[in-house]
Design a protein around this motif. Structure first.
Motif, mmCIF file in Angstrom:
data_model
loop_
_atom_site.group_PDB
_atom_site.id
_atom_site.type_symbol
_atom_site.label_atom_id
_atom_site.label_comp_id
_atom_site.label_asym_id
_atom_site.label_seq_id
_atom_site.Cartn_x
_atom_site.Cartn_y
_atom_site.Cartn_z
ATOM 1 N N LEU A 4 5.511 -18.610 -30.929
ATOM 2 C CA LEU A 4 5.259 -20.049 -30.834
ATOM 3 C C LEU A 4 4.503 -20.312 -29.535
ATOM 4 C CD1 LEU A 4 8.842 -21.258 -31.857
ATOM 5 C CD2 LEU A 4 6.861 -20.868 -33.353
ATOM 6 N N THR A 5 3.241 -20.711 -29.650
ATOM 7 C CA THR A 5 2.418 -20.924 -28.471
ATOM 8 C C THR A 5 2.609 -22.329 -27.922
ATOM 9 O OG1 THR A 5 0.534 -21.680 -29.790
ATOM 10 C CG2 THR A 5 0.713 -19.314 -29.385
ATOM 11 N N ALA A 6 2.129 -22.534 -26.703
ATOM 12 C CA ALA A 6 2.276 -23.840 -26.051
ATOM 13 C C ALA A 6 1.468 -24.923 -26.753
ATOM 14 C CB ALA A 6 1.846 -23.735 -24.587
ATOM 15 N N ASP A 7 0.386 -24.545 -27.459
ATOM 16 C CA ASP A 7 -0.437 -25.555 -28.151
ATOM 17 C C ASP A 7 0.031 -25.785 -29.588
ATOM 18 O OD1 ASP A 7 -1.144 -23.154 -29.240
ATOM 19 O OD2 ASP A 7 -3.270 -23.277 -28.722
ATOM 20 N N GLY A 8 1.219 -25.254 -29.957
ATOM 21 C CA GLY A 8 1.806 -25.549 -31.259
ATOM 22 C C GLY A 8 1.488 -24.566 -32.357
ATOM 23 N N ARG A 9 0.795 -23.487 -32.081
ATOM 24 C CA ARG A 9 0.494 -22.500 -33.122
ATOM 25 C C ARG A 9 1.717 -21.643 -33.412
ATOM 26 N NH1 ARG A 9 -4.220 -18.859 -31.436
ATOM 27 N NH2 ARG A 9 -3.203 -19.064 -29.396
ATOM 28 N N GLU A 10 1.867 -21.233 -34.678
ATOM 29 C CA GLU A 10 2.908 -20.307 -35.094
ATOM 30 C C GLU A 10 2.244 -19.047 -35.652
ATOM 31 O OE1 GLU A 10 5.661 -22.010 -37.792
ATOM 32 O OE2 GLU A 10 6.323 -23.590 -36.407
ATOM 33 N N LEU A 11 2.523 -17.925 -35.021
ATOM 34 C CA LEU A 11 1.888 -16.664 -35.411
ATOM 35 C C LEU A 11 2.965 -15.704 -35.913
ATOM 36 C CD1 LEU A 11 -0.471 -16.276 -32.312
ATOM 37 C CD2 LEU A 11 -1.036 -17.243 -34.555
#
Length: 315
Positions: A199-206
């Motif tokens: 979960l990245t700080a810009d809201g992406r889910e990988l």
């Protein structure tokens, strides 16, 4: 030209001074070629099946193509000792050869399983070598022949059990590594079974799934073969060899955890790098530090054992 009698062989003075020359006579070479061709024809089915497994759907045994060369190198290292041994037919080994043929045909016709076929082939190779060369030569050939067992794929039931455990370890270890990296790079990592989610700080889910191909089974098996090869080829004392072999599994599991973690990190840059050919390239690159570690351990084990220590251990 004068000759010198050495046991049952008559060789020239130049050959008498070179033990290897006794093994490289035309009759010996011709007999070896005939034996190899006959053996390959006899066990062609298991050899061809192993080729399919090593290059096909499993690919966990790709190292099987290298194992015979390492075994041959181990035989070559013992060439001087073999040349000094009186080789003769050892008829008590004939039942072993016959038993291997019986097991092989039963496993082909009745069981139809690759592993017993491979085991029968190795038993036949052991029995044939003992029959043709005798027990004295087998003292120097037993370990090189036993090393060939790394080329035979384990039964699928065992493979599945080991793979499941390795998947669990890979996902748990990679989660720890990614969590530590997330503190520095500002991202979070969640773990659900064998699936990691970054979960990245810009809201992406990988999502990052640790599938069977990422379990590290191939790496563990290959590292055991690598460690055994290093142990037999570079170390003389039993505890040195045991140390290298015991290191194989931890190093392989740790490097596989690192591989999954690296795939997670590169997915932050480009998610496509965690799949396909890039996935394979990253896994291959991480093999090199592992191999370097084995070289370092071999160097350290040999560095701190003097020749006097070896003589004392041998006595």
């Amino acid at each position: 030209m004068s000759t010198v009698s050495t046991g049952r062989l008559k060789v020239s003075p130049q050959q008498a001074g070179d033990p290897l020359a006794r093994l490289m006579t035309p009759p010996v070479i011709a007999a070896a070629v005939v034996f190899v061709l006959a053996f390959a024809l006899m066990f062609w089915q298991v050899l061809d099946r192993q080729r399919e497994i090593s290059t096909g759907q499993f690919e966990d045994w790709g190292h099987a193509f290298i194992v015979p060369f390492i075994s041959g190198f181990l035989v070559w290292k013992s060439r001087d000792q073999l040349a000094k041994v009186e080789m003769r037919t050892f008829w008590p080994a004939l039942p072993v050869v016959l038993l291997s043929i019986i097991i092989y045909f039963q496993s082909v016709v009745l069981i139809r399983s690759h592993f017993p076929q491979g085991a029968a082939m190795l038993l036949g190779l052991y029995g044939s070598t003992l029959l043709l060369l005798g027990p004295r030569a087998m003292r120097h050939l037993f370990l090189p022949l036993a090393y060939l067992s790394f080329a035979i794929t384990l039964p699928e039931s065992i493979m599945l059990r080991i793979t499941f455990q390795l998947q669990f370890l890979a996902s748990q270890g990679a989660w720890v590594m990614l969590s530590v990296c997330g503190l520095l790079l500002d991202f979070e990592t969640e773990l659900n079974g064998n699936t990691l989610k970054i979960l990245t700080a810009d809201g992406r889910e990988l999502p990052l799934n640790v599938a069977e191909a990422c379990s590290g089974m191939r790496m563990v098996v290959a590292f055991y073969a690598l460690a055994a090869g290093f142990a037999l080829g570079s170390c003389r004392l039993w505890w040195q060899r045991a140390t290298l072999i015991l290191l194989a599994a931890p190093v392989a599991v740790l490097m596989n955890m690192a591989r999954v973690a690296v795939l997670g990190l590169v997915s932050l840059v480009n998610p496509d790098l965690a799949a396909g050919n890039a996935h394979m390239v990253i896994g291959t690159i991480l093999l090199f530090p592992s191999i370097a570690l084995f070289f370092g351990v071999v160097w350290a084990l040999n560095k701190f054992v003097s020749f006097d220590d070896e003589q004392e251990a041998a006595s």
